[in-house]
Scaffold this active site. Sequence first.
Site, short mmCIF file in Angstrom:
data_model
loop_
_atom_site.label_atom_id
_atom_site.label_comp_id
_atom_site.label_asym_id
_atom_site.label_seq_id
_atom_site.Cartn_x
_atom_site.Cartn_y
_atom_site.Cartn_z
N LYS A 115 1.96 -20.30 5.41
CA LYS A 115 1.03 -20.78 6.43
C LYS A 115 0.60 -19.60 7.32
CE LYS A 115 3.83 -21.25 10.35
NZ LYS A 115 3.86 -21.45 11.72
N ARG A 130 0.81 -1.23 0.00
CA ARG A 130 0.00 0.00 0.00
C ARG A 130 0.84 1.27 0.00
NH1 ARG A 130 -4.55 -0.74 4.50
NH2 ARG A 130 -2.69 -1.25 5.65
N ASP A 148 0.33 -23.38 15.36
CA ASP A 148 1.52 -22.72 14.82
C ASP A 148 2.58 -23.71 14.39
OD1 ASP A 148 2.87 -20.24 14.22
OD2 ASP A 148 4.22 -20.67 15.89
N LYS A 158 14.28 -27.09 4.81
CA LYS A 158 15.52 -27.21 5.58
C LYS A 158 16.30 -28.41 5.08
CE LYS A 158 13.80 -25.25 9.94
NZ LYS A 158 14.77 -24.23 10.26
N GLU A 175 11.67 -24.21 21.69
CA GLU A 175 12.21 -22.86 21.59
C GLU A 175 12.60 -22.40 22.99
OE1 GLU A 175 12.91 -20.79 19.22
OE2 GLU A 175 12.10 -21.91 17.52
N LYS A 183 7.25 -22.94 23.74
CA LYS A 183 8.06 -21.73 23.93
C LYS A 183 8.62 -21.75 25.34
CE LYS A 183 6.80 -19.40 20.14
NZ LYS A 183 7.79 -19.11 19.11
N HIS A 192 4.21 -27.75 10.41
CA HIS A 192 5.61 -28.19 10.33
C HIS A 192 5.83 -29.61 10.86
CE1 HIS A 192 6.33 -24.11 9.39
NE2 HIS A 192 6.35 -23.64 10.62
N HIS A 230 8.28 -23.81 5.37
CA HIS A 230 9.73 -23.64 5.28
C HIS A 230 10.49 -24.76 6.00
CE1 HIS A 230 9.16 -21.59 9.19
NE2 HIS A 230 10.35 -22.05 9.45
#
Lengths: 312, 512
Positions: free
Chosen positions: B170, B59, B257, B204, B238, B362, B262, B200
Amino acid sequence: MACEIIKPDRILKELGELWVDTAKPEAGAGDEGLLRACSMTLVSFVDDEEDSMALGETLALLMREHPSRSIVVRFREGEDFLESRVLAQCWKPFGHRQQICCEQVELTATMNHLQDVASIVGPLAVPDLPRLILLRSARIVRAGALRKILPLGDKIIVDSSRAGAPGFGELGALLDSGHIAGDLAWTRITELRALVAHLLGETVPKAITIEYAGREAGPETRYLEAWLAGGLPQTLVRLQGSGGDGSGVPAVIRIDDTTVIRPGAGCAEVEIGQMKQHASLGAGKDDELLNAELKIVVHDPVFERALNRITA
Amino acid sequence: MSIEGLEDPLRFSKKAPPCAVVIYGANGDLTKRKLMPALYRLAFEGRLAPGFAVVGVSRTAMSNEEFRERMRESVKKFLEDSPFDEQLWVSFAQGLTYVAGDVGEPESYGVLAKHLEAVAAERQTEGNVLFYLSTQPSQYAQIAEGLGSAGLNHAPAGTSDAWRRIVIEKPFGHDLVSAGVLNSRLQAVFKERDIYRIDHYLGKETVQNIMAFRFGNGIFEPLWNRTYVDHVQITAAESIGVEGRGAYYQEAGALRDMIQNHLLQVLATVAMEPASSFTSDAVRDERAKLLRAIRIMRPDQVADNAVAGQYGPGRAGSEQVPGFRQEKGVDPRASTDTYAAVTFLVDNWRWSGVPFYIRTGKALPKRVTEIAIQFRTAPLAMFRKATAGAETIPNVLILRIQPEEGISLRFASKRPGSGMQIRPVSMDFNYGSSFGERSPSAYETLLLDAITGDATLYTRQDMVDASWTAVQPILDYWATQKFDFPNYAAGTWGPAASDEMLRRWGHEWRRP
């Protein structure tokens, strides 16, 4: 003075001791210890001290991508000399705490010990992994002693662009005897060949002109011509020298309305009609070329076809 | 495509045909951090055609020069493991242009169509266009329909060999129903073979290596079944919290997520049957078949086979870290799962009865992604006496995806000395020390694949449907529950219920 007796078992024992010593924290291994890495045996034959030093730098760079047991055989002048030593080459990859190490055996010998060298190097090769020979020694070629070292390797790599290196004739003989061979002069034009193939797409041109600097076409130019002529039987492939003192490398390639200009080894300017583009071709340093060549330990039909075309 | 006589598959790397890449969301983070550095790197390696073009769309009003300058800064900043070549950039930047447009305005697509005509004439892109939607997922269908209304979904007349493809990121929907709706709208404009759903993780190198490991070696595949494998653990941990992505993350959660996309793709890669050839459809058929074989949980089975968690305040090393509900942009009463662990069963001949445990979270103790295949123990504990009654040590094969990519095999070995004392040892293969060469980023691999028309590493709609089908009962059940969050402290390995889930099978989580 008679030189010392060197046996492969003794060198292997020295290598074992080297790893025990190198892994000690006081030797700088640190808490993480070190990783002994090996994916092949690389045997390099060189002649003089200067080339040996240059090769050392190349091998140090090469180790990162192809960790190997590296055996460097340096031939020197004189009548009766044979000596060995072992050393480790270590580096720490960026962001890692553990060192990665490779081992190196250095043999220094006079030519009368060529037979001894062959019997020492053979058992030093790491079992079950590829064995590659890098042949930079003009002495071996001059002495016609290639057949003595051939059984040591799965693949022989030469650089026909170097003075005193095996030429197309010797390379052809290697192929004829069933060996896998590689020539860094051929490797040097890989990116250029890929660029030309990419530019052509599916269009077969009527004519291609390869302009080279100098009076005589060098090995790279001859390979390029052979590859194009073999792959494009309906295309007229011409060579055109600029005369004068040039190295004979391909400088300009003209294909219909497309021109590829090589201002230097690492890049090309592509002109298609009015559009101009810069293309990176890799610097063509020895370690980069060897890196590419060490990845291929099988017969390379495209290279062999080009070489056969030259030697036919 | 190239002339057969000039092909050199041993030495030539894959190269892109002439084309234009249109990036929607050209001013966004993904474009700056991943897409543009990946495209530049492909140019650096000589993988792009001389007339390659990138058209940025967003935009913000911007000139071509401003767009180029922004992209230049991004590439310099986010280019990993590569030098920045000023001369190459000048050449690459000639192909970068920009079109300002609101995806909600129909006329913006007409403007883009005219712009692409000019680009095709100037850059000789032969009418090939890859549309990359790096926008909010809610805009995917709208953009696809806008492109269709302007006739951009198919090649112009007279360019029969030209192609038009669309890449989306995604999430592909937020549940099974919405994924179906999105798909219908996309497929009304583009053919399925031209829709590239990027995951993605599949790009890998180490995930791709799973296939090389399984199908390029003769010794592992005979053991790869219920007779020898006891269970499989897939961990994607993570060490950091949501760190600024709180607003997005609290809508998604760990199950949506990570696991739905994945990690189920990783599971499929680990467990799929060998494809008859390494071609796009053959490989994807096998992945899809495996995903369809995942047993669908009944509502009364979810509590025993799926665990949700959310981190509270805790310590990461010596640092005190806030809980999820204390993170910026997060609702202080959010019931989002920042941790999810699921037991999947695969109902096929090969894997019947073998649990596949997947966990992701996480603020766990370390960043690690790995697949651990635990084999059954030896049938007879011959050395039990010498090991004071200890059970036989099971062999474990660990495929490490990140950060130390490699493969390890744990096996038993005799300790030196008298007696027959057994202890586990590890045989390690380290990807980085055997292959020092730079691995391409996942985006380099996937972008080049999309441009060359290789969809092997992309997710097909039937795979998306199957993976949503597998997790939908869990989502539905969790939606009815009131969780006592937080249920694990930051810096720990997740809620106790997750350990309990494995204990019911007689197993325990590895500590990677």
